[in-house]
Write a protein that holds these residues in place. Structure first.
Motif, PDB file in Angstrom:
ATOM      1  N   LEU A   1     -41.413 -29.441  13.710  1.00 24.46           N
ATOM      2  CA  LEU A   1     -42.606 -30.287  14.116  1.00 24.46           C
ATOM      3  C   LEU A   1     -43.833 -29.439  14.232  1.00 24.46           C
ATOM      4  N   GLN A   2     -43.947 -28.318  13.485  1.00 25.42           N
ATOM      5  CA  GLN A   2     -45.207 -27.642  13.524  1.00 25.42           C
ATOM      6  C   GLN A   2     -46.271 -28.261  12.532  1.00 25.42           C
ATOM      7  N   HIS A   3     -47.321 -28.120  12.978  1.00 28.47           N
ATOM      8  CA  HIS A   3     -48.358 -28.655  12.046  1.00 28.47           C
ATOM      9  C   HIS A   3     -48.287 -27.895  10.712  1.00 28.47           C
ATOM     10  N   GLN A   4     -48.468 -28.981   9.667  1.00 29.41           N
ATOM     11  CA  GLN A   4     -48.435 -28.117   8.460  1.00 29.41           C
ATOM     12  C   GLN A   4     -49.829 -28.691   7.486  1.00 29.41           C
ATOM     13  N   LEU A   5     -50.112 -27.756   6.705  1.00 28.71           N
ATOM     14  CA  LEU A   5     -51.276 -27.713   5.918  1.00 28.71           C
ATOM     15  C   LEU A   5     -51.113 -27.226   4.587  1.00 28.71           C
ATOM     16  N   ALA A   6     -51.276 -28.020   3.445  1.00 30.74           N
ATOM     17  CA  ALA A   6     -51.032 -27.485   1.968  1.00 30.74           C
ATOM     18  C   ALA A   6     -52.381 -27.796   1.350  1.00 30.74           C
ATOM     19  N   VAL A   7     -52.999 -26.826   0.672  1.00 26.84           N
ATOM     20  CA  VAL A   7     -54.244 -27.025  -0.188  1.00 26.84           C
ATOM     21  C   VAL A   7     -54.012 -26.692  -1.655  1.00 26.84           C
ATOM     22  N   ASP A   8     -55.003 -27.309  -2.528  1.00 29.32           N
ATOM     23  CA  ASP A   8     -54.931 -26.903  -3.887  1.00 29.32           C
ATOM     24  C   ASP A   8     -56.684 -26.637  -4.082  1.00 29.32           C
ATOM     25  N   LEU A   9     -56.914 -25.372  -3.937  1.00 29.71           N
ATOM     26  CA  LEU A   9     -58.388 -25.054  -3.919  1.00 29.71           C
ATOM     27  C   LEU A   9     -59.122 -25.700  -5.190  1.00 29.71           C
ATOM     28  N   ASP A  10     -58.455 -25.286  -6.462  1.00 32.08           N
ATOM     29  CA  ASP A  10     -59.086 -25.833  -7.531  1.00 32.08           C
ATOM     30  C   ASP A  10     -59.187 -27.151  -7.735  1.00 32.08           C
ATOM     31  N   GLY A  11     -58.107 -27.873  -7.412  1.00 33.35           N
ATOM     32  CA  GLY A  11     -58.122 -29.535  -7.162  1.00 33.35           C
ATOM     33  C   GLY A  11     -58.701 -30.140  -6.325  1.00 33.35           C
ATOM     34  N   LYS A  12     -59.219 -29.392  -5.073  1.00 33.77           N
ATOM     35  CA  LYS A  12     -59.920 -29.540  -3.815  1.00 33.77           C
ATOM     36  C   LYS A  12     -58.831 -30.767  -3.135  1.00 33.77           C
TER      37      LYS A  12
END
Length: 549
Positions: A384-395
């Motif tokens: 149940l942990q807060h999750q974050l995923a990013v693609d910096l090039d694709g913003k």
């Protein structure tokens, strides 16, 4: 003092008196000319409130969103509850023999044909009978209707009309060609439905939570709940905006703010009688009524071409059924889905997924399908942990955040940053590249339904505020899905999920959001899993992509 100076002083005083007289005369004239307007100015709090804002600007205490009055909220909760009560009237239960029997009930295809055409509606008349073969005189049975073609990986739900006299009309839309199997399951007899509905209203204590408090280098554990009937000192964790609270027994010499983690377990509590519990053994749940003569043949026929449907978009009203599955792919009934490249669609967007683990599945799907997404370690533990995923090039920015209490689960999870979805929405600025997806339901099933209704109303109001300040923000509502038939029925029956599904549709009607009808979809797919398989999640996300791109 010389005579000249005295005369000069007296002249100056006379001038002041004359000037004062003129001012008094002008003020008096103005007041008597329009006394109401002047009095309104003095009575008006506007000038004072502006002054207060200036004084308090360094440390504002006035909430940005004044809370809706508790009376108004309770009236709306009662209104939604009364609508549900009308659909679930109390039913007598004297003996198992008097309850609806799938074996003795009959299902007859109306206007039976050797071959049916695609697009036709097939109607089935169901007559409910009890275990002694007697016709039932009232309705209220919880039924699940579905057509399917396993070889084609096709399926759709059916529409159930209850005539409240022991008869039901089941309507199926024939959407594909081939051999089609008909199914009508008796999930619970009306007597069982009535018992579950009554029992759900009676208590909050079917689940007990354990809170973990930090005390120096060790931990202290105490009982927590939505409602705690205790004479000892309690910690109250209050959402002041919406007046929703959660409680823990306060540990001795440990401050309430030291609460860090939570988990739960089922208590040995039941509000059903021993006789009522006999209705919910697994052999009495989801029993087929249609019998063996349940296969029909569907062909294309020489019908006129079906007009092309417009692309799915936000704000569309869903039909019943909302679509069908063919080759494991979802096809909506009222709109069309275009092929969309996921990464291109999500480019430049901020996706905020809020809710339970069924929407967390979306997060896992995105990460598995977009190889440029990188998870960011937010230093939390557990599923149940807060999750974050990013693609910096694709913003691309995608995050998942759990909803607030109640969260049912035996695994320990962090509550250091837990908050209700409405507060997260209120902090969101929103704009055309912001997308919010919300899913509520499964964790609310063991508690009185007013808890769920109140939460849904508060989320609805927060979304109204968001769409007022940022009308181009995109909002998607995913309904809850069906789950295992063998789950603890009093706590987690799909009947509880269905009543929440009806309440959610009532509360959110008219709001400009996209709806993903996961309830109807999981019936059509025939999945009885609280976490549907990946191809079902993929179909939900395909609708989502069509909504936002």
């Amino acid at each position: 003092m010389t005579r000249a100076r005295i005369m000069k002083t007296m002249t100056s005083r006379k001038s002041l008196w004359v000037l004062l007289f003129i001012v008094i005369f002008w003020v008096s004239f103005t007041i008597f000319r329009n006394p109401l307007k002047i009095w309104a100015v003095f009575k008006s709090p506007v000038s004072f409130s502006r002054w207060n804002l200036v004084l308090k600007s360094a440390c504002p205490t006035v909430p940005l969103n004044p809370p809706v009055s508790p009376k108004e909220t309770e009236l709306r909760v009662r209104e939604v509850l009364e609508k549900l009560d009308q659909q679930i009237p109390p039913r007598p239960f004297a003996h198992l023999n008097n309850t609806t029997s799938a074996t003795h009930s009959t299902a007859t295809i109306l206007n039976h044909q050797d071959t049916y055409c695609m697009g036709d509606t097939l109607d089935v008349l169901l007559e409910a009978r009890d275990h002694l073969g007697r016709r039932k005189e009232y309705g209220g049975d919880f039924l699940r209707a579905r057509i399917s073609s396993p070889a084609l990986k096709a399926g759709a739900s059916g529409k159930v009309t209850d005539f409240n006299n022991g008869t039901y009309l089941i309507s199926f839309t024939l959407s594909w060609e081939g051999q089609v199997s008909l199914s009508v399951l008796l999930m619970h007899p009306s007597e069982g439905v009535s018992a579950l509905w009554r029992a759900r209203k009676q208590g909050y204590d079917r689940v007990i939570f354990t809170g973990q408090f930090a005390s120096g280098a060790s931990q202290v554990h105490t009982d927590c709940a939505l409602v705690l009937n205790s004479s000892v000192e309690l910690c109250q964790y209050l959402d002041a905006q919406d007046q929703e609270a959660f409680y823990c027994v306060k540990p001795p010499d440990v401050p309430c703010a030291a609460l860090t983690h939570m988990n739960s377990k089922n208590k040995d509590v039941s509000y059903l009688s021993q006789q009522e519990r006999s209705l919910f053994v697994r052999s009495n749940i989801g029993v087929e009524i249609m019998g063996k003569s349940n296969v029909i043949s569907v062909s294309k026929c020489n019908k006129e071409a079906v007009p092309e449907k417009e692309k799915c978009k936000l704000g569309m009203v869903s039909t019943t059924p909302s679509g069908h599955v063919w080759k494991n792919t979802w096809n909506p009934a009222s709109c069309s889905l275009a092929p969309i490249k996921m990464k291109d669609c999500l480019r430049g967007k901020f996706i905020h997924l809020m809710g339970d683990s069924t929407i967390r599945q979306w997060m896992e799907y995105f990460k598995s399908k977009i190889n440029t997404l990188r998870s960011v370690d937010l230093h939390e533990i557990g599923k149940l942990q807060h999750q974050l995923a990013v693609d910096l090039d694709g913003k691309i920015n995608i995050q998942w955040q759990k909803h607030g209490y109640p969260l049912v689960g035996s695994l320990v999870y962090s509550v250091k940053e837990i908050e209700n979805i409405a507060r997260i929405i209120d902090r969101t600025g929103g704009e055309k590249n912001t997308v919010i997806v919300i899913s509520l339901g499964q964790h609310f099933r063991p508690f009185p339904i007013d808890v769920f209704i109140r939460r849904a109303l508060n989320v609805h109001r927060a979304l109204q505020r968001l769409l007022l300040r940022s009308p181009d923000t995109m909002v998607i509502l995913k309904t809850e899905n069906t789950r295992e038939l063998s789950s603890d029925v009093e706590r987690f029956s799909d009947f509880h999920g269905y009543t929440q599904y009806l309440a959610l549709k009532d509360i959110f009607q008219g709001l400009n959001v996209g709806v993903i009808d996961a309830w109807d979809m999981t019936i059509a797919y025939g999945t009885n899993n609280v976490h549907p398989p990946e191809h079902v999640v993929g179909s939900q996300i395909n609708i989502f992509l069509n909504y936002i791109c």
